[in-house]
Design a protein around this motif. Structure first.
Motif: not given
Length: 327
Positions: A309-327
């Protein structure tokens, strides 16, 4: 004005009343819903009416032709008050409506293309079917719950499923139109918020307890449909804490010693055990795996689930964070 001249009978329970000369209907020109304001001089007349302190609350502008009208209260901190106004299918193309108060009004199917609604108050306003192309909607206020959403929730509470479904469909359409308008204007943070609301309304249209609705709800809680990275952090912290509690009762091995919670250990020893379990839970969640503590018995299954769950969650956080920051 002659003292015997009848005045408009428009009155609100909040105490607001109109004192303009009444038409044969008993209402003034602007509050009479039977009069269509589509005369060439109505734009100038309404601007003058507003500037001279006329009551704009509750005025009826159904099908009105008011393209380019200036309803900005210049050099004032508050805009004109058009609460409860009816603007169904009104032509407000290119209108200037900065800081205008349209709370509890209706803009249903109004033409707001190229209009300036910056800082407008649209709380509890009917926003269904509006033409938003080119409209400036920075800092508009729509409230946490729009009108149709509130009515859908109320209908759902009393068991009116058909009515609730209709309102949820309207709500989804409104949020979709707002999202598209925000994205066209480059307001991606606002667009992300409306996307989250749009998908939430779509979830309400799914059959209750269906697989699709459960998955949609889980995604919303987990990351806000990809728009809320803080939720991913919250989930991660909660998982680390819960797993640490479980490790306390299932046990960890350190060297040749087994560390497990028992009342006989005393408060200080159990607190040290808890902090060690927190440490091991963080190491496992992040898949660092230092190897100083190792799981035993049931702890192995808990550690396996947490690591995956941790490896999946960390990858998801990176995707969501980058999505928010690159707008």
């Amino acid at each position: 004005m002659n003292s015997k001249t009848p005045t408009c009978c428009y009155h609100e329970d909040e105490g607001f009343s109109c004192h303009e000369p009444a038409e044969p209907s008993g209402l003034c020109y602007w509050h009479d819903p039977k009069i269509v304001k589509n005369h060439p001089d109505d734009v100038a007349r309404l601007e003058a009416f507003a500037r001279n302190g006329g009551m704009l609350r509750g005025i009826s502008l159904k099908h009105a032709k008011l393209a380019g009208i200036d309803l900005v209260r210049h050099h004032q901190k508050t805009g004109f008050d058009m609460s409860h106004a009816e603007l169904y299918r009104a032509d407000l193309h290119g209108a200037h409506m900065f800081n205008l108060n349209l709370q509890n009004a209706s803009l249903m199917k109004a033409d707001l293309r190229e209009a300036n609604l910056h800082c407008a108050n649209l709380i509890n306003c009917n926003l269904l079917g509006i033409k938003w192309n080119g409209a400036r909607i920075e800092n508009i206020k729509v409230g946490k719950v729009i009108k149709q959403e509130r009515m859908a929730n109320e209908a759902e509470k009393v068991g009116e499923a058909a009515i609730a479904k209709d309102y949820f469909e309207q709500t989804e359409e409104i949020y979709r139109d707002l999202r598209k308008a925000a994205e066209r204007e480059g307001l991606f943070a606002m667009g992300g918020h409306f996307l989250q609301k749009e998908l939430t309304m779509r979830r309400h249209l799914m059959p209750r307890f269906s697989r699709q609705r459960i998955i949609s709800k889980a995604i919303d809680l987990f990351c806000g449909y990809g728009e809320a990275p803080i939720r991913v952090i919250g989930f991660s912290m909660a998982l680390i804490f819960v797993c640490a509690i479980l490790y306390m009762f299932t046990g960890l091995s350190y060297g040749d010693q087994t560390h497990i919670f028992t009342w006989s250990n005393g408060f200080k020893a159990n607190m040290m055990l808890f902090f060690n379990c927190i440490y091991y839970s963080v190491v496992t969640f992040t898949t660092l795996g230092y190897g100083d503590f190792t799981p035993i018995g049931l702890s192995r299954a808990i550690a396996a689930v947490e690591a995956f769950t941790g490896s999946f969650t960390i990858a998801l956080y990176v995707v969501v964070f980058v999505k928010k920051m690159t707008r």
